[in-house]
Scaffold this active site. Sequence first.
Site: not given
Ligand code: NAD
Length: 437
Positions: A152, A258, A319
């Site tokens: 988170k 329930c 159940k």
């Molecule tokens: P973000 O947007 O903060 O970061 C993504 C990064 O990837 C950016 O710095 C961007 O410049 C880079 N990027 C994009 N395309 C690229 C490429 N082709 N080559 C290299 N770098 C590239 O995203 P985030 O919040 O870190 O989330 C990333 C993933 O994790 C998402 O799928 C999100 O759903 C998931 N996620 C996020 C959270 C959260 O709390 N933010 C929690 C769990 C999972």
Amino acid sequence: MKLCVVGTGYVGLVAGTCFAESGNDVICVDNVAAKIDALKQGKVPIYEPGLEELIRRNTTEGRLTFSTDLADAVRKSQVCFIAVGTPTGHSGGADLSAVMAVGREIARAMDGYRVVVTKSTVPVGTWAQLHSVMAPLTTQEFDIVSNPEFLKEGAAIDDFMKPDRVVIGSISPKAVEIMRELYEPFVRTGNPIITMDNTSAEMTKYAANALLATRISFMNEIANLCERAGADVDQVRRGIGYDRHHFLFPGVGYGGSCFPKDVRAVITTAREHGMEFPLMAAVEDVNEAQKHRLVLKVVDEFGPNLTGKHFAVWGLAFKPRTDDMREAPSITVVEGLLKRGGSVAVHDPEALHEARKLFGERVSYHRVNYDALQGADALLIVTEWNEFRRPDFPRMRQLMRRPMILDGRNLYEPDVMREHGFTYLPIGRTPVRLATA
Ligand code: NAD
């Protein structure tokens, strides 16, 4: 271990830094040069408590570096994490273009075996798509691991360093072993590393977020109702927050004295206060539909006309450990079979006397579970009584006309059922089908 993490956002930067903190050599890669330049100068582009200090320590000690050169990072790494964004695309689904672009770049750069890990949240089936995008671009061996992230923002370091659980999805034992080794330092307090197949791991992340989102929306609707009814949602929250029951087992729907009436009562109370409670109405609809699932599966197997077909039903109470049949899913199941012309033999350890009041002479009643199986075309399990968990499968097969079990409570392991020669249809798990059944 030597790793690279592509994408230095909330997830990638935190993951990369924490992996460095546990002693690995990590290269964090991003295609935004300004971000990488800033990071090299010790400037952290996002705020996350504790992150800056961890980055400083690990860069100073040489375990954490930053780069825009993805190919170089891949050549220096055994494991490559993809942690780029997956925003909502045109169709409403996740836009996977960045994930696939990074996959292609990794494939082109690989000079030996690599574990490629999707840490981004990606829809079910992405791992296979990624594999098929990468495979034509390389002659090297690689495995894809689906490793969803549950951190988170605001508590990301803590969540990553001490996760509730780590989910590792892969069909490759070799890749799983490497991932286990990588995550071992984070689960010293005994929290589990849960291994599963890629598809289930991808689904796990969406299921977890959908569940949390549902809970939030649910509490918001309760809060709205509290405002109108003069209750205090904070007290209500504290009143339910200590519930030890998780209710995460799927089945044939809830019943009993329930849940059904109380759900209806909440909807009615809301109406009395001039508001709709669409989430609760949907909960009721979903439950009603779920009670029909087993019979619909029977129809899939035997067709809509069940005349001449005979069914055994184990479990009638709503159940286990009760004889209560109020609004039990078994009623929908038995009535559904009878309505379509099937004949039905029922067994329940405690509820037969209640069942007689409902079904009269229309079904046969059996005190011993095996007796209900005689000549059955299929067994339907509706209540998860403990005594059903370890039955004598060979004896069951002998008694039944066809070895088919529709398990509304997921009591058995599909592999075990295959060994025993049953067609086995559980809820939400891969069915076992025998050519001969
Ligand atoms: P973000 O947007 O903060 O970061 C993504 C990064 O990837 C950016 O710095 C961007 O410049 C880079 N990027 C994009 N395309 C690229 C490429 N082709 N080559 C290299 N770098 C590239 O995203 P985030 O919040 O870190 O989330 C990333 C993933 O994790 C998402 O799928 C999100 O759903 C998931 N996620 C996020 C959270 C959260 O709390 N933010 C929690 C769990 C999972």
